[in-house]
Design an enzyme around this catalytic site. Structure first.
Site, PDB file in Angstrom:
ATOM      1  N   GLU A  51       0.819  -1.220   0.000  1.00  0.00           N
ATOM      2  CA  GLU A  51       0.000   0.000   0.000  1.00  0.00           C
ATOM      3  C   GLU A  51       0.852   1.269   0.000  1.00  0.00           C
ATOM      4  O   GLU A  51       1.709   1.450   0.875  1.00  0.00           O
ATOM      5  CB  GLU A  51      -0.922  -0.004   1.233  1.00  0.00           C
ATOM      6  CG  GLU A  51      -1.924   1.134   1.216  1.00  0.00           C
ATOM      7  CD  GLU A  51      -2.913   1.079   2.385  1.00  0.00           C
ATOM      8  OE1 GLU A  51      -3.066   0.016   3.006  1.00  0.00           O
ATOM      9  OE2 GLU A  51      -3.534   2.130   2.656  1.00  0.00           O
ATOM     10  N   ASP A  56       3.959 -14.162  11.972  1.00  0.00           N
ATOM     11  CA  ASP A  56       2.620 -14.649  11.645  1.00  0.00           C
ATOM     12  C   ASP A  56       1.669 -13.456  11.816  1.00  0.00           C
ATOM     13  O   ASP A  56       1.171 -13.195  12.904  1.00  0.00           O
ATOM     14  CB  ASP A  56       2.238 -15.791  12.600  1.00  0.00           C
ATOM     15  CG  ASP A  56       0.877 -16.390  12.283  1.00  0.00           C
ATOM     16  OD1 ASP A  56       0.060 -15.703  11.645  1.00  0.00           O
ATOM     17  OD2 ASP A  56       0.630 -17.527  12.696  1.00  0.00           O
ATOM     18  N   LYS A 114      -7.487  -0.483  11.484  1.00  0.00           N
ATOM     19  CA  LYS A 114      -6.803  -0.964  10.273  1.00  0.00           C
ATOM     20  C   LYS A 114      -5.587  -0.091   9.988  1.00  0.00           C
ATOM     21  O   LYS A 114      -4.541  -0.574   9.560  1.00  0.00           O
ATOM     22  CB  LYS A 114      -7.769  -0.960   9.081  1.00  0.00           C
ATOM     23  CG  LYS A 114      -7.237  -1.634   7.816  1.00  0.00           C
ATOM     24  CD  LYS A 114      -6.501  -0.692   6.874  1.00  0.00           C
ATOM     25  CE  LYS A 114      -6.079  -1.392   5.602  1.00  0.00           C
ATOM     26  NZ  LYS A 114      -5.263  -0.519   4.734  1.00  0.00           N
ATOM     27  N   HIS A 129      -2.209  10.194  -0.681  1.00  0.00           N
ATOM     28  CA  HIS A 129      -2.337   8.906  -1.350  1.00  0.00           C
ATOM     29  C   HIS A 129      -2.240   9.022  -2.861  1.00  0.00           C
ATOM     30  O   HIS A 129      -1.708   8.162  -3.528  1.00  0.00           O
ATOM     31  CB  HIS A 129      -3.728   8.326  -1.047  1.00  0.00           C
ATOM     32  CG  HIS A 129      -3.712   7.218  -0.055  1.00  0.00           C
ATOM     33  ND1 HIS A 129      -3.293   5.969  -0.373  1.00  0.00           N
ATOM     34  CD2 HIS A 129      -4.078   7.168   1.244  1.00  0.00           C
ATOM     35  CE1 HIS A 129      -3.391   5.202   0.684  1.00  0.00           C
ATOM     36  NE2 HIS A 129      -3.869   5.906   1.690  1.00  0.00           N
TER      37      HIS A 129
HETATM   38  P1  NAD Z   1       9.155 -22.999  16.891  1.00  0.00           P
HETATM   39  O1  NAD Z   1       8.557 -24.200  17.514  1.00  0.00           O
HETATM   40  O2  NAD Z   1       9.747 -23.150  15.543  1.00  0.00           O
HETATM   41  O3  NAD Z   1      10.273 -22.410  17.841  1.00  0.00           O
HETATM   42  C1  NAD Z   1      10.106 -22.305  19.224  1.00  0.00           C
HETATM   43  C2  NAD Z   1      11.069 -23.215  19.955  1.00  0.00           C
HETATM   44  O4  NAD Z   1      12.398 -22.755  19.795  1.00  0.00           O
HETATM   45  C3  NAD Z   1      10.830 -23.239  21.443  1.00  0.00           C
HETATM   46  O5  NAD Z   1       9.806 -24.144  21.743  1.00  0.00           O
HETATM   47  C4  NAD Z   1      12.180 -23.634  21.989  1.00  0.00           C
HETATM   48  O6  NAD Z   1      12.295 -25.039  22.083  1.00  0.00           O
HETATM   49  C5  NAD Z   1      13.159 -23.154  20.920  1.00  0.00           C
HETATM   50  N1  NAD Z   1      14.000 -22.003  21.348  1.00  0.00           N
HETATM   51  C6  NAD Z   1      15.333 -21.869  21.183  1.00  0.00           C
HETATM   52  N2  NAD Z   1      15.783 -20.707  21.667  1.00  0.00           N
HETATM   53  C7  NAD Z   1      14.715 -20.052  22.167  1.00  0.00           C
HETATM   54  C8  NAD Z   1      14.529 -18.772  22.801  1.00  0.00           C
HETATM   55  N3  NAD Z   1      15.540 -17.928  23.024  1.00  0.00           N
HETATM   56  N4  NAD Z   1      13.276 -18.405  23.149  1.00  0.00           N
HETATM   57  C9  NAD Z   1      12.239 -19.222  22.922  1.00  0.00           C
HETATM   58  N5  NAD Z   1      12.354 -20.451  22.354  1.00  0.00           N
HETATM   59  C10 NAD Z   1      13.587 -20.866  21.962  1.00  0.00           C
HETATM   60  O7  NAD Z   1       8.157 -21.779  16.777  1.00  0.00           O
HETATM   61  P2  NAD Z   1       6.968 -21.243  17.690  1.00  0.00           P
HETATM   62  O8  NAD Z   1       7.307 -19.828  18.007  1.00  0.00           O
HETATM   63  O9  NAD Z   1       6.636 -22.139  18.825  1.00  0.00           O
HETATM   64  O10 NAD Z   1       5.728 -21.272  16.670  1.00  0.00           O
HETATM   65  C11 NAD Z   1       5.570 -20.254  15.727  1.00  0.00           C
HETATM   66  C12 NAD Z   1       4.911 -20.801  14.470  1.00  0.00           C
HETATM   67  O11 NAD Z   1       3.666 -21.410  14.780  1.00  0.00           O
HETATM   68  C13 NAD Z   1       4.608 -19.706  13.500  1.00  0.00           C
HETATM   69  O12 NAD Z   1       5.141 -20.053  12.241  1.00  0.00           O
HETATM   70  C14 NAD Z   1       3.086 -19.692  13.427  1.00  0.00           C
HETATM   71  O13 NAD Z   1       2.646 -19.312  12.159  1.00  0.00           O
HETATM   72  C15 NAD Z   1       2.723 -21.103  13.751  1.00  0.00           C
HETATM   73  N6  NAD Z   1       1.371 -21.387  14.257  1.00  0.00           N
HETATM   74  C16 NAD Z   1       0.511 -20.421  14.668  1.00  0.00           C
HETATM   75  C17 NAD Z   1      -0.735 -20.762  15.188  1.00  0.00           C
HETATM   76  C18 NAD Z   1      -1.630 -19.667  15.708  1.00  0.00           C
HETATM   77  O14 NAD Z   1      -1.197 -18.543  15.850  1.00  0.00           O
HETATM   78  N7  NAD Z   1      -2.901 -19.951  16.010  1.00  0.00           N
HETATM   79  C19 NAD Z   1      -1.116 -22.092  15.267  1.00  0.00           C
HETATM   80  C20 NAD Z   1      -0.213 -23.071  14.851  1.00  0.00           C
HETATM   81  C21 NAD Z   1       1.044 -22.719  14.356  1.00  0.00           C
END
Ligand code: NAD
Length: 423
Positions: free
Chosen positions: A83, A277, A261, A375
């Site tokens: 945009e 996300d 928005k 715009h």
């Molecule tokens: P992930 O599981 O890839 O990474 C998180 C993991 O990284 C942690 O569980 C931990 O084991 C590790 N880690 C290492 N260093 C860390 C630190 N310093 N801090 C925290 N964790 C550390 O990712 P995630 O963040 O658990 O999930 C994000 C993904 O899930 C996104 O891609 C999202 O789109 C997707 N998702 C979203 C939904 C929703 O929002 N409703 C539902 C399902 C999946």
């Protein structure tokens, strides 16, 4: 005859093969197929590992907003979006508050909620007590699934249980409160919710159905405040105009959707650039705006004793630096490097500041010259490009259409024909 879209085994094919099928099915030219293939900073192979059925990539403009002073630190803010005017608006608005110290932000920690739905419980309130009495065991079980997160100081910290009334009768919702540190946390939280489910069934005597993170991240709020000197925004009348515009939004959901928005224009653009996300952010923001039962503004606007504009923003901000696309998309990694943020909460705070900047820019424009003036110039360039203008002709045609107050596709086409004919 319509082309059948039930291509057997499509998902198993390499991207090139899929592209070939689609190319033939819909008649893409070689040039169009090449454009799809040219995935920019994200290699086709990497894209293919991120989502399913990949045949190419799409590139968004990647820009950098300037002037952001947040908690006395300067940031170059990467923004990706389609945009026009958003990046200019953010940069301008960030400039208006520098004289007053910029943005001041804080957060409630990177804490998410995982929900476990339990049905068929005979004595929901009794079961609630039994689950709460076993809280430590539930937390141990949840944390056992993610020792890495625990090592970094995160993990499941608390258990809450609520009994809700639904059209299918009362249900128990057991909520895991999880500190996600530098991760957005959806995978981490979902894994925890799944692992404790059998224990919750045993404790409650019911049946567990859904086990999933909540995007209404009320424990992961970001807060931002900024003062905009009345002279920086255009004087007292503009300040009053912004207050009236805010009052309108906060009282009327039809206006408020557009008001929020505007905030999301900034939030999502930084989120997209840094590989977040953004659907999760959108869901959280709008649910939070409606938490009182009425859809309201995520920001507030007031006048200080000196007549300056005081803006605040509070909203959920579930963003991460570990996991998700942030860790694998090469451009997202560069965006994080440009920002220079070290933790997920710092990123969240920057995004909050950008949301507030975007909001004041839109309110100021609406309350003064109107949104279209700013715009139109950029929009006119898009219309000129759509009509086939290239090179210098884009700006020439855009300027002419703005001057004539006629930014329209048909006029752009006429001008392309006219001006291309000239030697
Ligand atoms: P992930 O599981 O890839 O990474 C998180 C993991 O990284 C942690 O569980 C931990 O084991 C590790 N880690 C290492 N260093 C860390 C630190 N310093 N801090 C925290 N964790 C550390 O990712 P995630 O963040 O658990 O999930 C994000 C993904 O899930 C996104 O891609 C999202 O789109 C997707 N998702 C979203 C939904 C929703 O929002 N409703 C539902 C399902 C999946």
């Amino acid at each position: 005859m319509a082309r059948p879209s039930n291509v057997s085994g499509f998902y198993k094919l390499p991207p090139e093969e899929r592209l070939k099928i689609i190319k033939e099915a819909v008649g893409l030219s070689n040039e169009e197929a090449d454009l799809l293939r040219s995935t920019g900073g994200l290699k086709l192979d990497a894209a293919n590992r991120m989502i399913e059925n990949v045949i190419g990539g799409i590139t968004y403009p990647f820009a950098v907003a300037t002037n952001f002073l947040i908690n006395s630190r300067d940031y170059f803010v990467p923004m990706a979006l389609e945009e026009p005017s958003v990046v200019a608006a953010a940069s301008n608005a960030a400039g208006w508050t520098r004289g007053k110290g910029g943005f001041f932000t804080s957060n409630t920690g990177p804490v998410m909620i995982g929900q476990i739905q339990v049905v068929g419980v005979r004595d929901p309130f009794g079961a609630k007590m039994d689950i709460l009495a076993a809280k430590d065991r539930v937390l141990d079980r949840a944390n056992g699934v993610d020792p890495v997160l625990v090592k970094f100081g995160g993990g499941a910290k608390d258990v809450e249980v609520k009994v809700i009334d639904t059209v299918r009768g009362p249900m128990i919702v057991c909520e895991l409160i999880v500190d996600c540190r530098d991760a957005m946390g959806a995978n981490a939280v979902n894994s925890m919710a799944e692992i404790v489910a059998p224990m919750i069934e045993e404790l409650s005597g019911g049946k567990v159905l859904l086990r999933i993170i909540s995007n209404l991240a009320t424990r992961r709020l970001v807060r931002a405040k900024a003062v905009f000197a009345k002279d920086a925004v255009g004087g007292e009348d503009v300040v009053d105009g912004v207050l009236d515009a805010f009052a309108f939004a906060d009282a009327d959901p039809y206006r408020c959707a557009t008001h929020n928005k505007g905030i999301m224009n900034g939030v999502v653009a930084v989120a997209l650039a840094t590989g977040q996300d953004h659907r999760a952010l959108e869901a959280g923001a709008h649910a939070y705006a409606a938490r009182s039962g009425r859809y309201r503004s995520l920001s507030t606007w007031e006048k200080s004793g000196d007549g300056d504009l005081v803006g605040t923003l509070e909203m959920p901000m579930a963003v991460g630096l570990i996991g998700g696309a942030t860790a694998v998309h090469p451009i997202a990694k560069i965006a994080v490097k440009i920002l220079g943020v070290k933790t997920a909460v710092e990123l969240a705070e920057v995004i909050g500041a950008v949301g507030l900047a975007q909001n004041v820019a839109a309110l100021r424009a609406l309350a003064s010259e109107g949104i279209q003036k700013g715009h139109m110039k950029l929009h006119a360039r898009n219309v000129a490009t759509m009509a086939g203008a290239t090179g210098d002709l884009v700006d020439k045609i855009a300027a002419k259409m703005v001057e004539e107050h006629m930014v329209r596709f048909d006029r752009a086409k006429q001008l392309v024909e006219e001006l291309s004919r000239k030697p």
